[in-house]
Structures are given as structure tokens and as C-alpha cells.
Motif scaffolding. Sequence first.
Motif, PDB file in Angstrom:
ATOM      1  N   ASN A 125       0.835  -1.192   0.000  1.00 57.49           N
ATOM      2  CA  ASN A 125       0.000   0.000   0.000  1.00 57.49           C
ATOM      3  C   ASN A 125       0.878   1.254   0.000  1.00 57.49           C
ATOM      4  OD1 ASN A 125      -1.784   2.063   0.425  1.00 57.49           O
ATOM      5  ND2 ASN A 125      -2.801   1.131   2.187  1.00 57.49           N
ATOM      6  N   HIS A 127       0.501   4.281  -0.767  1.00 58.55           N
ATOM      7  CA  HIS A 127      -0.077   5.500  -0.179  1.00 58.55           C
ATOM      8  C   HIS A 127       0.133   5.550   1.326  1.00 58.55           C
ATOM      9  CE1 HIS A 127      -2.992   6.033  -3.803  1.00 58.55           C
ATOM     10  NE2 HIS A 127      -1.768   6.449  -4.049  1.00 58.55           N
ATOM     11  N   ASP A 153       3.740   6.547   2.296  1.00 57.56           N
ATOM     12  CA  ASP A 153       3.950   7.986   2.166  1.00 57.56           C
ATOM     13  C   ASP A 153       3.201   8.760   3.241  1.00 57.56           C
ATOM     14  OD1 ASP A 153       5.747   7.983   0.112  1.00 57.56           O
ATOM     15  OD2 ASP A 153       4.200   7.892  -1.445  1.00 57.56           O
ATOM     16  N   SER A 168       4.164   6.823  -4.315  1.00 60.07           N
ATOM     17  CA  SER A 168       2.750   6.912  -4.672  1.00 60.07           C
ATOM     18  C   SER A 168       2.592   7.302  -6.126  1.00 60.07           C
ATOM     19  CB  SER A 168       2.050   7.958  -3.787  1.00 60.07           C
ATOM     20  OG  SER A 168       2.038   7.502  -2.454  1.00 60.07           O
ATOM     21  N   LEU A 201      -3.658  11.022  -6.473  1.00 55.28           N
ATOM     22  CA  LEU A 201      -3.226  11.013  -5.074  1.00 55.28           C
ATOM     23  C   LEU A 201      -4.435  11.172  -4.163  1.00 55.28           C
ATOM     24  CD1 LEU A 201      -0.018  13.232  -4.722  1.00 55.28           C
ATOM     25  CD2 LEU A 201      -0.215  10.763  -4.479  1.00 55.28           C
ATOM     26  N   PRO A 202      -4.499  10.377  -3.083  1.00 53.63           N
ATOM     27  CA  PRO A 202      -5.598  10.594  -2.139  1.00 53.63           C
ATOM     28  C   PRO A 202      -5.437  11.950  -1.447  1.00 53.63           C
ATOM     29  CG  PRO A 202      -4.039   8.990  -1.280  1.00 53.63           C
ATOM     30  CD  PRO A 202      -3.625   9.284  -2.685  1.00 53.63           C
ATOM     31  N   LEU A 257      -2.571  12.914   0.800  1.00 53.61           N
ATOM     32  CA  LEU A 257      -1.206  13.040   0.279  1.00 53.61           C
ATOM     33  C   LEU A 257      -1.039  14.274  -0.608  1.00 53.61           C
ATOM     34  CD1 LEU A 257      -0.200   9.352  -0.619  1.00 53.61           C
ATOM     35  CD2 LEU A 257       0.378  10.670   1.413  1.00 53.61           C
TER      36      LEU A 257
END
Lengths: 284, 316
Positions: A207, A209, A212, A243, A250-251, A254
Motif C-alpha cells: 500500500n 499511499h 507515504d 505513490s 493522489l488521495p 497526500l
Amino acid sequence: MSVRTVAKQDFLSARRSRALWFATTLFALLAVLIAYGSQGYRLSATEQVQNTFRSFGMVLAVLLPIVALVASYMSIAGERESGGIKFLLSFPNTRRDVFLGKLASRLAVVAAGLTFIFLAATAVAVARHGAFPVGVVLGTYLVSLLYGSVFVAVAVALSSAVGARSRAIGAAVGSYFVLIVLYLVPTIRITALVQWVHDTMLGMEPNPHLYDAVTYTSPYIAFRKALNLVLPTEMQQEVFRGSLEAGGELPVYLTDEFSLVVFAVWLTVPLVVGYVRFEGSDLE
Amino acid sequence: MATIETTGLTKSFGDVHAVEDLDLTVEEGEIFGFLGPNGAGKSTTINLLLDFIRPTSGNIEVLGIDAQERPAAVRRRVGVLPEGFGFDDPLLGREYLEWAIETKEADDDPDELIDLVGLTGDADRLAADYSTGMQQRLAFAMALAGDPDLLILDEPSTGLDPNGIQNMREIVREQAERGTTVFFSSHHLAEVEAVCDRVGVMNEGELVAVDTIEGLRESAGGPATIQLECATPPTELGVADLDVVTDVAVDERTLSVTCTGASAKVDVVTHVAERAEIVDILSESVSLEALFNDLTDGGRDGDDADSEQAATEVAQ
């Protein structure tokens, strides 16, 4: 307003501190050197100045926390060690007044120093390249103020929670190490460490993400992300390579904007914890 | 209403009871001496009064205000000379004092206070460069700012020269005359004896005696001595037969009598006067020092042979 009288007295004595003047002057000289020496390849005048402030930002990322920590780590621990706290509290001040007064004063000290440094750098950069990209200069300044404030808050909080100089030094050095150095040294890779714990030890699905997001808890990373908010697109840094390689959008947690949330958390949580400890402790 | 009132006040650090079950009452307008050897719990009590530290149990009211709930309200009306303070900031003596006045929201003239404590001419120097005694004077001036209703002085004579001590005593008396209550901690017996109306003696965290100095003397146990000079050699007067007399010595015309207590001396004088002509009386009162040693078992040095001697010493 006792917060004001505590802050005023503290600020007055900080203003007379030779060490602080020395550090500020040194920092300003460094800023001037960067502003003068920074020379990008085939850039317009405006871009030259923007690029200067981009480099300046990288230096601030590492050095500003030191200045802020040094300016604040003794704020309350020093008074506790010398007995000055008894003086402050022998007068109609509450512990809250002392805490907030010290915080306000040290924030003002760091803000004043930073302003001085920025004025010096801006003057030299503008004189050298003949352009004044207000957005980048002002933006870098504001983000730096926020970044410096985070470390003042952390240092005052730590300072209020410990009773002696030696422990205050330890706490300040420790926080610099944990919040900056761990993310600064190229061979220490927090993302790789998190990845190993997450994937190998816990045996979960990779994962990127998440790895990060863990590094994003550092104000140092948050500062670099926040600088992206004020720099032109072509000068922005891609902080989260992992990521990015994973692809896709990007979520929210982030994004560059999220750095402001990280700052907000660092500005409040340590202060609340430090204050609660200070409020409940015996001051001898 | 009492100016200071603690009930069942206890402060423990781990297993050590620094202050144990303290019921202390200081009345309005009095000069109260708080006496005890090092480590008796005097400073701990003061730290509790000012909310520097929090009690393990018990209540504290200062000027009728709960010291834990509203410390700032207490501090507004109290002048404090704390023990072990620091003047570390690069500020002038005058600036410290002005800060004190401003924080108290008072309108004192800094110069007047500076003159009062004998710092005339030194106010515009850095307080950090002052000698210990001068810092003590400055701290005292700061405590006086805002005309407090209660002065709390923790070991006030520390570092002061004799003139400074004298000056401070006078100021304390003046303040008391104006209605200020003074709470005065010390291990200096002479100091307490000289200025205080009432004395409380602490030992190992407990209040072992509270009384006026006269009252303490009165109740002081231990032998009292009286010397009577008579017109003729005072032999065979039957003094030794009195119940209150423990020892009698005759040296030419001087009769030295040791009796059980201060009040017994009167009996001795009456007895002798009925049988011989007394020319002069030399009575030695029990000193506060002997009393102090008595009450505190000689303090930290209670096991030394010296304290035994000190305990039997008498003042002039």
C-alpha cells in the motif's frame, strides 16, 4: 492581561540576547549568499528569483527548525531551573498566562528573525536579478512562518513538560532528530521501513499511499509539500515518489494542501499535551 | 477571618511526608514567624500556599480564597519574596520592578520602592549582576509592589548584610502597622524573635508549637536559673527543700538556684526574701534557641554533642 506582561518581559530579554542576534545575523548572511549566488541555467529574471527562493526554502527546511528550537527550548524549563518561575507565579499570573506568554513571545522572536532574514534575502535577490515575484517570495515567507511556528510550539511544549535544562536540551535534540533527521538522511528511508513492517512482518497487501502517509507526519515533509503550494508548477518537487509510481490520483491525505493540516496538528497537539502536564506538575 | 488557613494539609513526595496534616491559622494583621530547621517543611508549605505545588490532601485558604482554585486572585493581593528565585534575564533592576508593578496593576513609584529597600543608584544596572544581597533587596521591593494585604517572605534575610536585615525588619514592622499580615519563614531565631508577634515551629513536616514568643518561653520546659545576691551569705535558708528547686549553689554572698521552670523563680525569690535581704536579682530567661532545639530535637544535627550544649545555653 497577564499573558501580555509575561510575553512583554520575555520578549524584551530575548531582544537583548546576544546569542539570538548572532544566530539571526548568521542566518541572514547565509540567505544573502544564497540570494546572490543562486544562478539557474537559461532562466528569466523572474524565474531566477523564484528559483532563488526555492533553494532558500530547502535550506530553511533544515535550518529553521534549529533556530526555532534553540530560541524556545529553554523558555519554560529555564525558568523552572533558575527559580524564575516562582517570580512569574508570585505575581497575579496563572500557569496558563506563563505558558501562553512564553509561547507568544518566542513566536514573535522567531517571526521577527525570519522577517529580517527574508528582507535581507529579498533585497539582494531583487537587486541582483531585477525582478520581484511577489507571490513566490511572500508565499515562501508565510509557509516558513508556519513551519517555524510548529517548532516553537513543539519546543515550548517540551520545555514546559520538563523541569531542567539538561532534559530540555535532550528533548529539543531528540525532536529535531525524530522530526527532521530521520527524513533528511538519504540512506534512512522511512518509507522502506514502513513498507517492510507492513508487507513483510504483518504480511499485508502493498500500500504505497500508506508508506507515504506515514512520512507525511513529519513537519519537514509537510514543509516541502507546502512549498509546492507557492512555487510555479515546473519548480515543484515530487515528494512522494512511491505513490506517484503506483499511478492514479493522489488521495486527499497526500496532496500538497494537506500539509496545512499536518502543520495544524503539530501546532496544537504538543501544546495541549505540554500545557496539561505543566498545569498539573509541582514547580519547585 | 484568618489570613491564612490550612486544614489537614498534607504533601507527600513518594514516601516522604514533607508536610503532614498541617492546621495553620495566621490572623489578619499579625507578623507570624514560621520557624524550623532545614527540611522541616517550611518552604513546602509556602509553595503550597502559592500553588507552586499541589497538596496530596487538605485545604488551603489565603485571604479567604481557595489557593488551588483561584491562584491568580490570591497572588493579586499577596506580595511574595520566594526562596531560590533567579534574576537571569538581561533586564535592569528597575525593569524588573516596573514589571512587578505593572503585573500587579499598581501605581507605585519605582524610585520610592528602590529607595525604600536601599538600592538607590543601582536600579539602572542589570539585576543579574547584583550581589545576592542586592537581588534580595530587589526581590523585596517587588514583593512590596501594589501594597499587598499579605507578605510572604521565605528566608528573607538570606544574603543580606546587617544593615539590610535591620532595614528589612523596619519595613516589615511598618507594613504590619499599616495592617498588612506578614508570614515570615526563617531558621534565624534572632530574626523571628525580633519581629514576630506569633511563632509556629515546624519539625519533620509537622507543626510542633504555635504561640507568642512570651508564651513559648513560658511553656518552655527545662531548667531555669536565677541568681540572688544577698546582703549576707545566704546559707541555711532552706531553699533546697523547695519542691521546685533542683540545685542550689552558694558562692560567698551569691545564691544560684536552678529550678524546674520559669514560674518557679518567683517562688524562690519569695522564699529567700522572707528570710534574707536581697541586693540584686539576675534572672536568665530561656532563649528561643534553646526552645527551638527542644522542639525540633536539635534539627538535622540533633545527634551532635553540640546541640546538647546549645539546648542548655541561656540568653542574657
